[in-house]
Design an enzyme around this catalytic site. Sequence first.
Site, mmCIF file in Angstrom:
data_model
loop_
_atom_site.group_PDB
_atom_site.id
_atom_site.type_symbol
_atom_site.label_atom_id
_atom_site.label_comp_id
_atom_site.label_asym_id
_atom_site.label_seq_id
_atom_site.Cartn_x
_atom_site.Cartn_y
_atom_site.Cartn_z
ATOM 1 N N GLY A 232 0.779 -1.269 0.250
ATOM 2 C CA GLY A 232 -0.069 0.124 0.071
ATOM 3 C C GLY A 232 0.733 1.359 0.117
ATOM 4 N N GLY A 234 2.416 2.336 -2.800
ATOM 5 C CA GLY A 234 2.428 3.102 -3.971
ATOM 6 C C GLY A 234 3.235 2.440 -4.901
ATOM 7 C CE LYS A 235 5.132 -2.784 -2.990
ATOM 8 N NZ LYS A 235 4.538 -2.551 -1.947
ATOM 9 C CG HIS A 450 -8.458 -1.413 29.745
ATOM 10 N ND1 HIS A 450 -7.932 -2.525 30.208
ATOM 11 C CD2 HIS A 450 -7.752 -0.910 28.612
ATOM 12 C CE1 HIS A 450 -7.273 -3.172 29.186
ATOM 13 N NE2 HIS A 450 -7.312 -1.816 28.260
ATOM 14 C CD GLU A 451 -9.232 1.970 26.362
ATOM 15 O OE1 GLU A 451 -8.067 2.516 26.092
ATOM 16 O OE2 GLU A 451 -9.394 0.534 25.885
ATOM 17 C CG HIS A 454 -4.201 2.197 27.987
ATOM 18 N ND1 HIS A 454 -2.888 1.170 28.204
ATOM 19 C CD2 HIS A 454 -5.438 1.331 27.591
ATOM 20 C CE1 HIS A 454 -3.550 -0.054 27.819
ATOM 21 N NE2 HIS A 454 -4.734 -0.224 27.532
HETATM 22 P P1 ADP Z 1 1.547 -1.270 -3.332
HETATM 23 O O1 ADP Z 1 1.506 -1.726 -5.170
HETATM 24 O O2 ADP Z 1 2.770 -0.631 -2.855
HETATM 25 O O3 ADP Z 1 0.929 -2.332 -2.494
HETATM 26 P P2 ADP Z 1 -0.492 0.688 -4.664
HETATM 27 O O4 ADP Z 1 0.635 1.355 -5.737
HETATM 28 O O5 ADP Z 1 -1.399 -0.490 -5.240
HETATM 29 O O6 ADP Z 1 0.188 -0.049 -3.361
HETATM 30 O O7 ADP Z 1 -1.378 1.653 -3.846
HETATM 31 C C1 ADP Z 1 -2.484 1.480 -3.490
HETATM 32 C C2 ADP Z 1 -3.172 2.718 -3.493
HETATM 33 O O8 ADP Z 1 -2.895 3.580 -2.562
HETATM 34 C C3 ADP Z 1 -3.153 4.022 -4.545
HETATM 35 O O9 ADP Z 1 -4.019 3.362 -5.659
HETATM 36 C C4 ADP Z 1 -3.168 5.147 -4.305
HETATM 37 O O10 ADP Z 1 -4.552 5.565 -4.364
HETATM 38 C C5 ADP Z 1 -2.972 5.183 -2.869
HETATM 39 N N1 ADP Z 1 -1.421 5.530 -2.664
HETATM 40 C C6 ADP Z 1 -0.352 4.637 -2.162
HETATM 41 N N2 ADP Z 1 0.750 5.522 -1.874
HETATM 42 C C7 ADP Z 1 0.407 6.572 -2.560
HETATM 43 C C8 ADP Z 1 1.250 7.804 -2.788
HETATM 44 N N3 ADP Z 1 2.497 7.866 -2.468
HETATM 45 N N4 ADP Z 1 0.457 8.901 -3.302
HETATM 46 C C9 ADP Z 1 -0.704 8.918 -3.650
HETATM 47 N N5 ADP Z 1 -1.625 7.649 -3.552
HETATM 48 C C10 ADP Z 1 -1.107 6.669 -2.883
HETATM 49 ZN ZN ZN Z 2 -6.104 -1.723 26.791
#
Ligand code: ADP
Ligand code: ZN
Length: 641
Positions: A232, A234-235, A450-451, A454
């Site tokens: 997630g 942005g690769k 509890h909370e 913390h």
């Molecule tokens: P990965 O391939 O690294 O698992 P993704 O490229 O599929 O992640 O990213 C998933 C979504 O998260 C993208 O479609 C975008 O909407 C959002 N996202 C992730 N990184 C960025 C970034 N650096 N800038 C803008 N959007 C991002």
């Molecule tokens: Zn707790």
Amino acid sequence: MNTNQDPNMNDQKKRRSMLIYIIVALVAYLLVSQALFPQIRNASVTKVDYSTFLTDIEQDKVKEVELNTGSGTIRYTLKDAEESHYNETTQFPNDTDLVSLLREHNVDFSAKIPDASGDLWLYMLLSYVLPLVIFIGGGWLLNRRLRKQMGDDNSMNFGSGGFFGGGMGGLGKSNAKMVKGEDTGVTFHDVAGQDEAKDSLVEIVSFLKNPDKYTAIGARCPRGALLVGPPGTGKTLLARAVAGEAGVPFFQISGSEFVEMFVGRGAAKVRDLFKQASEKAPCIVFIDEIDAVGKRRDTSINSNDEREQTLNQLLSEMDGFDNQKGIVVLAATNRPESLDQALLRPGRFDRRIPVELPDLAGREAILKIHADDVKMEPGIDLSVIAKSTPGASGADLANIINEAALRAVRNGRNRVSQEDLIESVDVVIAGEKKKSTVLSEHEKEVVSYHETGHAIVAAMQKGSAPVTKITIVPRTSGALGFTMQVDEDEHFLTTRQEAKDKIAVLCGGRAAEELIFGEMTTGASNDIERATALARAMVTQYGMSEKFGMVALGQQRNRYLGGGSELTCSEGTAQEIDAEVQRLVEEGHQTALKTLQENRFKLHEIAHYLQRKETITGQEFMNILTRDDGFAPKMAAAKTE
Ligand code: ADP
Ligand code: ZN
Ligand code: MG
């Protein structure tokens, strides 16, 4: 994701398709035979006496008679009977009058002589040849369907010559999706943060735009770049942006699509992919989640042939393609350590581009990009959201904006408010509010203490972040409440004291329960897990224990997927580690107990306030804690400065 091939899975798959095939063939056979043998379909027979038969003739009820001279059975149909109903009786020996009787009553009759008619041929044909035809035909159809599903190729394994073979030369398609670069609709502007990654990729873009400039001087473009980082971040987005920037064709395929059931097919797909790519060069080939094919080849005997062939093919294609043409192979993975070393050597993926979780500025920038797509109320402060989401990935942040927009719509508004954003942070971190969980007053009280436990421990510890929110609204994630702490500014190192403070804060919930109710509940399980994990990391990874000092006792696995560490020490040491971990957690527990003991009046007051209000802000919390009523702790003042 683990899409690599497990031989057992294969067997299972094969067995399942075989089973389906047999069922289909049987059903088909039944259908066909029903059509051809109407008797089987719905013929109904009534056995009758010979005398009944004679009576039926005499009463002119009989329409048609068939004598089977071999078995001596007589089948006859009645005039008023249903279409396929007939009666059956056995011929009375030497009844010579039967024929004349039939004549007399104008009944059609015929004889059936066994073993000598065309019927037999038909019978043979139907009972022996037909099933065979159906089986082979069914097998062929099934085979074709399988091929369709898996993307055809012209590999040999299921091909001509086989039992089901013949006439099925596939087309050899790797199901890579090709898009024109401009059509990805993504450029570097759509990727926020990740400046270093972008810098690395800019050069590749520039090469793809005018390769001549580079070849003129004799420079070689990197053949491949490997994007590594947690999920997630942005690769995939970056790879598409490279294509969008360079405006060249972009082949995208996921590593798992190479994973095939039959040896050779995956390799054929790789071959095809690179063939297509070289026709379209300059272009980009993007293999997403490459770990599915690029996994380290193992040395054990039961290695996976298919996967190895695919990987070997990939390696040789990457060596082989004409680099002058400008094919750049990008790949992404979040498990770089599992990749085969051969993939990583220069000439293949010689550039490794880390795509890490965004920092504070990066988070704000990502939020901004996604916020531009939705309608917002004026004066929204995204930096607050960025601050409260340390550790969130780009995908999480995009999700937060979307959740906020959904919430706005749900509440009948047409703009997203700050409130929506703050609420959706909670949703993404802890899950939706869960309406179905209704706590009893007593349970609510326990959770409140509890909370608050913390929160007070957090407030009293120098090294921990200020509390921004306490809530006891149950969440779909299973949490019955949570205390949110947000650092003023981001820091990248954690000191030993901070780590110890964190353990104490995690112990604060349970400590409050013990102190007030003299009881323990299951509510602390997640806290305990996290405290233990942190203590263990302090001992085995960070070299922070007095006992072992700076010795790495563990090796981290799956850095990007939050995998723990594997111990690399003797069994005796492992035992001592456990003792040390226990000591660290217990130390935190004692700190928490002491802190709460000292502030028990405030603990009561805040817990009851929380129980009434269900959610309170960090400000409300601090107001009560620092109110000078003779019980205000001394340290809290220092903290608020
Ligand atoms: P990965 O391939 O690294 O698992 P993704 O490229 O599929 O992640 O990213 C998933 C979504 O998260 C993208 O479609 C975008 O909407 C959002 N996202 C992730 N990184 C960025 C970034 N650096 N800038 C803008 N959007 C991002
Ligand atoms: Zn707790
Ligand atoms: Mg991805």
